[in-house]
Design a protein around this motif. Structure first.
Motif, PDB file in Angstrom:
ATOM      1  N   GLY A  52      -4.494  -4.058  -7.977  1.00 24.32           N
ATOM      2  CA  GLY A  52      -4.333  -5.036  -9.035  1.00 24.32           C
ATOM      3  C   GLY A  52      -3.354  -4.739 -10.142  1.00 24.32           C
ATOM      4  N   THR A  53      -3.366  -3.526 -10.691  1.00 27.97           N
ATOM      5  CA  THR A  53      -2.516  -3.210 -11.837  1.00 27.97           C
ATOM      6  C   THR A  53      -2.017  -1.767 -11.732  1.00 27.97           C
ATOM      7  OG1 THR A  53      -4.299  -2.334 -13.233  1.00 27.97           O
ATOM      8  CG2 THR A  53      -3.923  -4.725 -13.308  1.00 27.97           C
ATOM      9  N   PRO A  54      -0.945  -1.429 -12.454  1.00 29.49           N
ATOM     10  CA  PRO A  54      -0.489  -0.033 -12.457  1.00 29.49           C
ATOM     11  C   PRO A  54      -1.564   0.939 -12.946  1.00 29.49           C
ATOM     12  CG  PRO A  54       1.240  -1.455 -13.296  1.00 29.49           C
ATOM     13  CD  PRO A  54       0.020  -2.319 -13.144  1.00 29.49           C
ATOM     14  N   GLU A  55      -2.350   0.541 -13.945  1.00 29.87           N
ATOM     15  CA  GLU A  55      -3.414   1.419 -14.428  1.00 29.87           C
ATOM     16  C   GLU A  55      -4.459   1.656 -13.343  1.00 29.87           C
ATOM     17  OE1 GLU A  55      -6.030   3.785 -16.570  1.00 29.87           O
ATOM     18  OE2 GLU A  55      -3.894   3.376 -16.810  1.00 29.87           O
ATOM     19  N   ARG A  56      -4.810   0.617 -12.601  1.00 27.58           N
ATOM     20  CA  ARG A  56      -5.777   0.784 -11.517  1.00 27.58           C
ATOM     21  C   ARG A  56      -5.159   1.574 -10.358  1.00 27.58           C
ATOM     22  NH1 ARG A  56     -10.384  -2.115 -10.755  1.00 27.58           N
ATOM     23  NH2 ARG A  56      -9.816  -2.612  -8.591  1.00 27.58           N
ATOM     24  N   GLN A  57      -3.855   1.459 -10.153  1.00 28.14           N
ATOM     25  CA  GLN A  57      -3.192   2.329  -9.174  1.00 28.14           C
ATOM     26  C   GLN A  57      -3.431   3.792  -9.537  1.00 28.14           C
ATOM     27  OE1 GLN A  57       0.903   0.909  -9.432  1.00 28.14           O
ATOM     28  NE2 GLN A  57       0.827   0.243  -7.297  1.00 28.14           N
ATOM     29  N   GLY A  70       3.334  -2.701  -8.510  1.00 26.78           N
ATOM     30  CA  GLY A  70       2.321  -2.440  -9.520  1.00 26.78           C
ATOM     31  C   GLY A  70       0.914  -2.796  -9.111  1.00 26.78           C
ATOM     32  N   SER A  71       0.718  -3.132  -7.830  1.00 32.03           N
ATOM     33  CA  SER A  71      -0.582  -3.629  -7.387  1.00 32.03           C
ATOM     34  C   SER A  71      -1.150  -2.906  -6.176  1.00 32.03           C
ATOM     35  CB  SER A  71      -0.472  -5.127  -7.061  1.00 32.03           C
ATOM     36  OG  SER A  71      -1.667  -5.639  -6.527  1.00 32.03           O
ATOM     37  N   ARG A 114      -5.025  -3.194  -2.066  1.00 32.12           N
ATOM     38  CA  ARG A 114      -4.595  -3.902  -3.265  1.00 32.12           C
ATOM     39  C   ARG A 114      -5.572  -3.565  -4.379  1.00 32.12           C
ATOM     40  NH1 ARG A 114      -4.157  -9.144  -1.623  1.00 32.12           N
ATOM     41  NH2 ARG A 114      -1.935  -8.891  -1.204  1.00 32.12           N
ATOM     42  N   THR A 153       2.192   4.771  -4.420  1.00 31.07           N
ATOM     43  CA  THR A 153       2.020   3.631  -5.312  1.00 31.07           C
ATOM     44  C   THR A 153       3.150   2.630  -5.094  1.00 31.07           C
ATOM     45  OG1 THR A 153       3.163   4.895  -7.045  1.00 31.07           O
ATOM     46  CG2 THR A 153       0.751   4.874  -7.092  1.00 31.07           C
TER      47      THR A 153
END
Length: 235
Positions: free
Chosen positions: A27-32, A64-65, A25, A60
């Motif tokens: 957290g966010t699409p950007e962190r993915q 989104g997480s 996990r 992914t």
């Protein structure tokens, strides 16, 4: 050396006897996105770690997480040797690039049965990977094998097959508690439409599917959709 590829893994490879699946996990699409790139850098800058590792793939989650990881090993001892000697340096580099990753689970499996469409669609590039995780109480493979066999019976007698499914690969966890179905679909929408059709999940309201859904010892499960984001293979 390590090479990046866009190709999806072949789940039926006869030289893959110890497939592993894990979930992070982030957290966010950007962190993915950042984590996938950090994984690629950590692996591409190092030699391929073991001859017995056939491939490593990252996906992914559509939530989104999360990220799904699938590694294809020839044996569990080969993975254990990697874990003891070469895994941590990669983990440290990834965690430095993207702090705060939560590693939820890592499990080993054995593939039991697979099925694919007979119209040539099995050669198509999947537009979506769906992971169906089913949990059972107790241990032992017999109950889980029988449940998978019941799923195949339900599929074979399905009066209204939903379009869009490409293949399904059923794996039994080595700890005796789970079945994981790695299913390839033409698109996420095709899977969403199949779930929205009459019936409980993907499948009509037939006695065969009723038996699958009410199997003794089945305690829970979940369904998650993913996109293939990164493939790493030996050069």
């Amino acid at each position: 050396m390590t090479r990046r590829t866009d190709a999806h893994p072949r789940l039926t490879r006869p030289d893959v006897l110890a497939p592993f699946f894990s979930t992070w996990r982030v957290g966010t699409p950007e962190r993915q996105r950042r984590t996938v790139e950090a994984i690629a850098r950590a692996w591409e800058r190092r030699p391929w770690p073991a001859e017995d590792l056939r491939g490593y793939h990252v996906y992914t989650g559509h939530d989104g997480s999360t990220l799904l990881h699938h590694s294809q090993w020839a044996s569990e001892p080969a993975y254990e040797a990697f874990r003891k000697t070469r895994r941590q340096e990669r983990v440290d580099e990834i965690d430095t690039a993207v702090p705060g990753i939560e590693r939820l689970a890592l499990r080993s499996y054995r593939r039991y049965r697979s099925t694919s469409r007979e119209d040539g669609a099995a050669a198509a590039v999947p537009g979506c990977v769906v992971i169906v995780d089913v949990e059972f109480d107790g241990t032992g493979p017999d109950r889980r094998r029988a449940w998978v066999d019941a799923v195949f019976e339900a599929l074979e007698t399905e009066p209204n097959p939903q379009p869009g499914g490409i293949s399904a690969h059923f794996h039994l966890s080595t700890d005796g508690t789970r079945v994981l179905n790695y299913a390839e679909w033409e698109s996420a929408q095709a899977h969403i439409d199949a779930l929205a059709a009459p019936g409980d999940g993907v499948g009509s309201a037939t006695p065969q599917w009723e038996r699958v859904h009410n199997w003794p010892g089945l305690t829970g499960g979940g369904v998650s959709r993913y996109d293939h984001a990164l493939g790493l293979v030996p050069r």
